[in-house]
Design a protein around this motif. Structure first.
Motif, PDB file in Angstrom:
ATOM      1  N   CYS A  76      15.545   4.755  13.144  1.00 48.96           N
ATOM      2  CA  CYS A  76      15.589   3.731  14.189  1.00 48.96           C
ATOM      3  C   CYS A  76      14.212   3.056  14.266  1.00 48.96           C
ATOM      4  O   CYS A  76      13.257   3.503  13.642  1.00 48.96           O
ATOM      5  CB  CYS A  76      15.987   4.322  15.537  1.00 48.96           C
ATOM      6  SG  CYS A  76      14.990   5.751  16.045  1.00 48.96           S
ATOM      7  N   GLU A  77      14.123   2.000  15.065  1.00 46.70           N
ATOM      8  CA  GLU A  77      12.904   1.181  15.101  1.00 46.70           C
ATOM      9  C   GLU A  77      12.423   0.991  16.540  1.00 46.70           C
ATOM     10  O   GLU A  77      13.230   0.774  17.446  1.00 46.70           O
ATOM     11  CB  GLU A  77      13.191  -0.189  14.463  1.00 46.70           C
ATOM     12  CG  GLU A  77      11.978  -1.078  14.324  1.00 46.70           C
ATOM     13  CD  GLU A  77      12.292  -2.354  13.544  1.00 46.70           C
ATOM     14  OE1 GLU A  77      13.401  -2.442  12.988  1.00 46.70           O
ATOM     15  OE2 GLU A  77      11.434  -3.248  13.507  1.00 46.70           O
ATOM     16  N   GLY A  78      11.100   1.080  16.741  1.00 46.57           N
ATOM     17  CA  GLY A  78      10.515   0.845  18.057  1.00 46.57           C
ATOM     18  C   GLY A  78      10.306   2.127  18.843  1.00 46.57           C
ATOM     19  O   GLY A  78      10.836   3.187  18.504  1.00 46.57           O
ATOM     20  N   GLU A  79       9.519   2.018  19.918  1.00 50.83           N
ATOM     21  CA  GLU A  79       9.252   3.208  20.738  1.00 50.83           C
ATOM     22  C   GLU A  79      10.466   3.569  21.574  1.00 50.83           C
ATOM     23  O   GLU A  79      11.172   2.700  22.088  1.00 50.83           O
ATOM     24  CB  GLU A  79       8.045   2.971  21.649  1.00 50.83           C
ATOM     25  CG  GLU A  79       7.636   4.224  22.423  1.00 50.83           C
ATOM     26  CD  GLU A  79       6.276   4.094  23.086  1.00 50.83           C
ATOM     27  OE1 GLU A  79       5.553   3.141  22.738  1.00 50.83           O
ATOM     28  OE2 GLU A  79       5.936   4.947  23.925  1.00 50.83           O
ATOM     29  N   ASP A  83      14.904   3.893  28.674  1.00 47.43           N
ATOM     30  CA  ASP A  83      16.123   3.069  28.609  1.00 47.43           C
ATOM     31  C   ASP A  83      16.745   3.046  27.211  1.00 47.43           C
ATOM     32  O   ASP A  83      17.617   2.227  26.925  1.00 47.43           O
ATOM     33  CB  ASP A  83      15.798   1.644  29.051  1.00 47.43           C
ATOM     34  CG  ASP A  83      14.714   1.009  28.182  1.00 47.43           C
ATOM     35  OD1 ASP A  83      14.553  -0.219  28.241  1.00 47.43           O
ATOM     36  OD2 ASP A  83      14.037   1.760  27.440  1.00 47.43           O
ATOM     37  N   PHE A  84      16.295   3.918  26.330  1.00 47.08           N
ATOM     38  CA  PHE A  84      16.831   3.956  24.965  1.00 47.08           C
ATOM     39  C   PHE A  84      18.325   4.298  25.021  1.00 47.08           C
ATOM     40  O   PHE A  84      18.713   5.351  25.514  1.00 47.08           O
ATOM     41  CB  PHE A  84      16.076   5.015  24.151  1.00 47.08           C
ATOM     42  CG  PHE A  84      16.419   5.031  22.689  1.00 47.08           C
ATOM     43  CD1 PHE A  84      17.327   5.951  22.189  1.00 47.08           C
ATOM     44  CD2 PHE A  84      15.840   4.128  21.815  1.00 47.08           C
ATOM     45  CE1 PHE A  84      17.642   5.983  20.844  1.00 47.08           C
ATOM     46  CE2 PHE A  84      16.147   4.152  20.463  1.00 47.08           C
ATOM     47  CZ  PHE A  84      17.058   5.082  19.975  1.00 47.08           C
ATOM     48  N   SER A  85      19.168   3.423  24.522  1.00 42.48           N
ATOM     49  CA  SER A  85      20.616   3.582  24.718  1.00 42.48           C
ATOM     50  C   SER A  85      21.413   3.751  23.424  1.00 42.48           C
ATOM     51  O   SER A  85      22.628   3.912  23.471  1.00 42.48           O
ATOM     52  CB  SER A  85      21.168   2.376  25.479  1.00 42.48           C
ATOM     53  OG  SER A  85      20.920   1.178  24.749  1.00 42.48           O
ATOM     54  N   LYS A  94      20.691   9.713  27.522  1.00 39.70           N
ATOM     55  CA  LYS A  94      21.147  10.160  28.850  1.00 39.70           C
ATOM     56  C   LYS A  94      22.041  11.389  28.744  1.00 39.70           C
ATOM     57  O   LYS A  94      21.972  12.290  29.590  1.00 39.70           O
ATOM     58  CB  LYS A  94      21.877   9.021  29.556  1.00 39.70           C
ATOM     59  CG  LYS A  94      20.945   7.892  30.013  1.00 39.70           C
ATOM     60  CD  LYS A  94      21.696   6.835  30.805  1.00 39.70           C
ATOM     61  CE  LYS A  94      20.736   5.747  31.287  1.00 39.70           C
ATOM     62  NZ  LYS A  94      21.445   4.695  32.063  1.00 39.70           N
ATOM     63  N   ASP A  95      22.893  11.433  27.721  1.00 37.89           N
ATOM     64  CA  ASP A  95      23.736  12.620  27.515  1.00 37.89           C
ATOM     65  C   ASP A  95      22.879  13.861  27.328  1.00 37.89           C
ATOM     66  O   ASP A  95      23.168  14.933  27.885  1.00 37.89           O
ATOM     67  CB  ASP A  95      24.618  12.442  26.269  1.00 37.89           C
ATOM     68  CG  ASP A  95      25.644  11.346  26.414  1.00 37.89           C
ATOM     69  OD1 ASP A  95      26.062  11.064  27.551  1.00 37.89           O
ATOM     70  OD2 ASP A  95      26.031  10.763  25.383  1.00 37.89           O
ATOM     71  N   LEU A  96      21.834  13.718  26.562  1.00 40.10           N
ATOM     72  CA  LEU A  96      20.967  14.859  26.275  1.00 40.10           C
ATOM     73  C   LEU A  96      20.152  15.273  27.493  1.00 40.10           C
ATOM     74  O   LEU A  96      19.874  16.458  27.700  1.00 40.10           O
ATOM     75  CB  LEU A  96      20.040  14.523  25.108  1.00 40.10           C
ATOM     76  CG  LEU A  96      20.740  14.327  23.755  1.00 40.10           C
ATOM     77  CD1 LEU A  96      19.762  13.758  22.734  1.00 40.10           C
ATOM     78  CD2 LEU A  96      21.296  15.650  23.245  1.00 40.10           C
ATOM     79  N   PRO A 111      19.829  13.809  16.963  1.00 39.21           N
ATOM     80  CA  PRO A 111      18.493  13.545  16.428  1.00 39.21           C
ATOM     81  C   PRO A 111      17.410  14.296  17.191  1.00 39.21           C
ATOM     82  O   PRO A 111      17.364  14.261  18.425  1.00 39.21           O
ATOM     83  CB  PRO A 111      18.359  12.030  16.585  1.00 39.21           C
ATOM     84  CG  PRO A 111      19.758  11.528  16.461  1.00 39.21           C
ATOM     85  CD  PRO A 111      20.602  12.557  17.152  1.00 39.21           C
ATOM     86  N   ILE A 112      16.547  14.966  16.470  1.00 36.36           N
ATOM     87  CA  ILE A 112      15.538  15.829  17.088  1.00 36.36           C
ATOM     88  C   ILE A 112      14.603  15.033  17.990  1.00 36.36           C
ATOM     89  O   ILE A 112      14.209  15.497  19.069  1.00 36.36           O
ATOM     90  CB  ILE A 112      14.745  16.563  15.996  1.00 36.36           C
ATOM     91  CG1 ILE A 112      15.691  17.484  15.227  1.00 36.36           C
ATOM     92  CG2 ILE A 112      13.598  17.365  16.584  1.00 36.36           C
ATOM     93  CD1 ILE A 112      15.187  17.930  13.887  1.00 36.36           C
ATOM     94  N   ALA A 113      14.260  13.835  17.580  1.00 32.07           N
ATOM     95  CA  ALA A 113      13.370  13.005  18.404  1.00 32.07           C
ATOM     96  C   ALA A 113      13.990  12.716  19.763  1.00 32.07           C
ATOM     97  O   ALA A 113      13.300  12.726  20.800  1.00 32.07           O
ATOM     98  CB  ALA A 113      13.065  11.702  17.678  1.00 32.07           C
ATOM     99  N   MET A 114      15.299  12.448  19.795  1.00 31.26           N
ATOM    100  CA  MET A 114      15.995  12.198  21.066  1.00 31.26           C
ATOM    101  C   MET A 114      16.010  13.454  21.931  1.00 31.26           C
ATOM    102  O   MET A 114      15.812  13.379  23.157  1.00 31.26           O
ATOM    103  CB  MET A 114      17.426  11.720  20.799  1.00 31.26           C
ATOM    104  CG  MET A 114      17.529  10.267  20.361  1.00 31.26           C
ATOM    105  SD  MET A 114      19.215   9.797  19.896  1.00 31.26           S
ATOM    106  CE  MET A 114      20.137  10.196  21.385  1.00 31.26           C
TER     107      MET A 114
END
Length: 677
Positions: A76-79, A83-85, A94-96, A111-114
């Motif tokens: 994915c791209e960007g920080e 509000d990452f959806s 939000k689920d996580l 995804p581990i970052a999420m």
């Protein structure tokens, strides 16, 4: 069974000269973003699960210890803000966040970052990728797979199956209606090579983005979680800039993707150079130097149709006259040609071309003509931690067989040690092994085949690199954390004993009729169909002549496909049982299962079995009577060396460990081939 991994370091550290900052490169084996994993328990069965969970726990530890303040991720791209959806694997941030306090949060295949952002809202998480380049990279990968498959199918069928070749050629023409294609094999090869080049270029291009984010956040000791294909280029970039870094290879990481790209690259770049391989010829055989002095009329060994097909196979590869050669005039032709996958295999049919009493496998000349280089000096590795003395083991082996090795393929000390052990077992019928050769497989015998006995030449081949790769993969997948010495003793040596004993079974001085007699008594049935051609029947080594072949093979009334389907159904059912969280319900399901062994097993896995209830030696034994006999004989040897294997419970344990069931082989059967001790 590739390369030795036993001494591969799991942690690679490059020191920096003057900076205290450090970058952590973590190799990951990730799912495709579209793969849904909302069923947390079911997702645990995915092959990537171990890798993904271990990465999460390792990075969490780094964050908790304050060793890093920023995570850089691919895909994915960007920080990644609050509000990452974007949804990945069926999960949103939000689920996580809702699940973050659950006991099984680490098990979630998202995804581990999420996951880290959900647990640490203030942690800086950067999507370090370029979405446009991701799409182009995926397209290049798709093109690579597609064109490589077309290339392989066209190449395999070109000279042996015109109908299949035409079908694939027409498909290519439909894909490129505006192009005039004169050579479909070369066209698809060029397309595959271009896609491979584009794929690798895009990996490097995407790394520019990761590297930029890394240098901008160097003061935070960034962690980069990324696929292994990216690592070498990133490592080089960091090294050039004198930035300290550590490469972490988590549990469960598989190099399959890297190995696949490497294999594809090798095959595609070599092109037609890999088409012709030699089998049962001397090491470093020089085909063009073979003297063509006595030829038999082609009508004696092939039909007109066979001649047409064989001429096409020979074209541009070797002189067709080689297929008619009988140098010593003994009635056995010198060569036989066959195909195997993408290979054209030229095998020595006559085992002594010039009738000088020296087997071709070690003969450097045919008559007065030199056709091979002198035998190389023997080399032996000890990658499997054998405690035996090398010189003693070699001396013992050479008293019984001649040791051969293909160029740059050393013998393996543990294999020689086990081989010596097996040769000490007095076999009433006698084994016929004359040579033990460390080599590469020339045929696609199967994924887990590491030994092969060639009866005509009495050569026991084994494949050290293939075996080494398998042993290391199994260690990573099934035995991680077990001391390696214990793993060798408890798994590797029994594996080698059974595999080598299986080929010893093929080496016994038994006729096909005797083996068939034994097979019929145990429940085998088949129909014999007469072979209609000439090429596989005439002017051949006596052991290789084909007068008929078996069809409608069945064991206990079921064919191999039926047995495999039954085993697949068994595996599916027991996996569901073993994943049950409710222990009481799990215990009830085990007892009600058709696969319940009723043995006093300690683990739930070993309370269930397929081979034991059906009294089968192995699934591989159901292939045909010859393999059934070899598997049965191997289990006889196994029980001699490991008497505990005679017990039912240990046999079930071995089913789960090695895929064999020694208890299925009766004592009377074994007594026919083993002398009393």
């Amino acid at each position: 069974m590739k390369k030795i991994w036993l001494l591969l370091a799991m942690l690679t550290i490059y020191a920096c000269d003057k900076t205290a900052h450090k970058v952590y490169l973590i190799k990951q084996w990730h799912l495709s973003p579209q793969h849904k994993t909302r069923d947390i328990e079911a997702a645990k069965s995915l092959p990537q699960y171990t890798n993904q969970k271990d990465i999460y726990l390792k990075v969490k530890s780094l964050v908790d210890k304050g060793l890093t303040q920023v995570i850089i991720a691919e895909g994915c791209e960007g920080e990644m803000g609050a509000d990452f959806s974007t949804e990945f694997n069926g999960w949103t941030l939000k689920d996580l966040q809702v699940k973050v306090k659950d006991d099984d949060f680490a098990d979630i295949m998202a995804p581990i970052a999420m996951k880290l952002k959900a647990r640490y809202p203030k942690l800086k998480v950067i999507c370090g990728d370029n979405e446009k380049l991701i799409e182009e990279n995926l397209l290049a990968a798709s093109d690579l797979r597609g064109f490589a498959q077309f290339y392989q199918r066209l190449r395999e069928s070109k000279d042996v199956n015109p109908e299949i070749y035409k079908r694939y050629a027409q498909q290519i023409e439909k894909l490129f209606p505006d192009q005039e294609i004169s050579n479909h094999v070369q066209f698809t090869l060029n397309k595959a090579l271009h896609a491979l080049e584009r794929f690798e270029q895009l990996i490097v291009k995407r790394n520019e983005s990761f590297f930029k984010q890394t240098t901008q956040n160097l003061d935070k000791n960034p962690v980069i979680i990324i696929g292994g294909l990216h690592v070498n280029d990133l490592r080089q970039r960091l090294h050039v800039k004198s930035i300290a870094f550590e490469i972490i290879v988590p549990h469960g990481y598989s190099n399959d993707e890297q190995n696949l790209i490497y294999a594809l690259k090798t095959i595609l770049q070599q092109g037609s150079d890999i088409e012709l391989v030699f089998f049962q010829t001397p090491v470093d055989f020089k085909l063009k130097q073979f003297p063509l002095t006595k030829l038999v009329p082609w009508q004696e060994i092939m039909t007109a149709t066979e001649k047409e097909q064989l001429t096409k196979l020979a074209k541009h590869r070797f002189d067709f006259k080689l297929l008619l050669s009988d140098f010593d005039g003994d009635g056995i032709r010198d060569f036989t040609i066959s195909t195997n996958g993408m290979k054209v295999v030229l095998a020595a049919e006559d085992t002594d071309w010039d009738n000088d009493g020296i087997d071709n496998i070690i003969d450097e000349s045919v008559g007065e003509v030199q056709v091979a280089k002198p035998k190389q000096a023997l080399s032996v590795n000890n990658n499997f931690l054998s405690q035996a003395k090398k010189d003693v083991v070699i001396q013992q082996a050479e008293k019984k067989v001649k040791l051969l090795q293909e160029k740059d393929i050393p013998h393996e000390l543990l294999i020689l040690e086990v081989f010596n052990l097996l040769l000490k077992r007095p076999l009433t019928q006698g084994q016929q092994v004359k040579y033990l050769k460390a080599t590469r497989p020339k045929f696609s015998y199967g994924e887990n085949v590491f030994f092969s006995f060639i009866k005509t030449t009495q050569v026991m081949e084994y494949y050290p690199a293939k075996l080494s790769t398998y042993i290391n993969q199994e260690y990573q997948k099934r035995f991680k954390g077990v001391p390696f010495e214990k793993y060798i003793q408890a798994y590797v040596i029994p594996l080698v004993v059974h595999s080598l004993a299986h080929e010893m079974g093929h080496s016994l001085n038994l006729t096909d009729e005797r083996i068939e007699e034994l097979a019929k008594k145990e429940g085998w049935t088949w129909k014999n169909k007469k072979y209609a051609g000439k090429y596989l029947a005439l002017r051949r080594h006596p052991l290789k002549k084909m007068q008929s072949f078996k069809e409608s093979l069945k064991f206990k009334g079921r064919n191999l496909k039926s047995w495999q389907a039954a085993y697949k159904n068994y595996a599916s059912k027991i996996n569901k049982i073993l994943r049950m969280k409710d222990k009481e319900k799990q215990e009830q399901a085990i007892k009600k299962s058709a696969y319940f062994t009723k043995l006093n097993a300690k683990s739930n896995e070993q309370k269930l079995a397929f081979l034991y209830p059906h009294n089968l030696v192995s699934i591989y034994a159901l292939k045909d009577p010859q393999e059934w006999f070899a598997e049965s004989y191997a289990c006889c040897i196994f029980k001699e060396l490991y008497p505990n294997a005679k017990k039912s419970l240990r046999s079930v344990e071995l089913e789960h460990l090695l895929g064999i069931n020694p208890a299925a082989v009766s004592a009377p059967f074994c007594q026919q081939f083993l002398q009393s001790r």
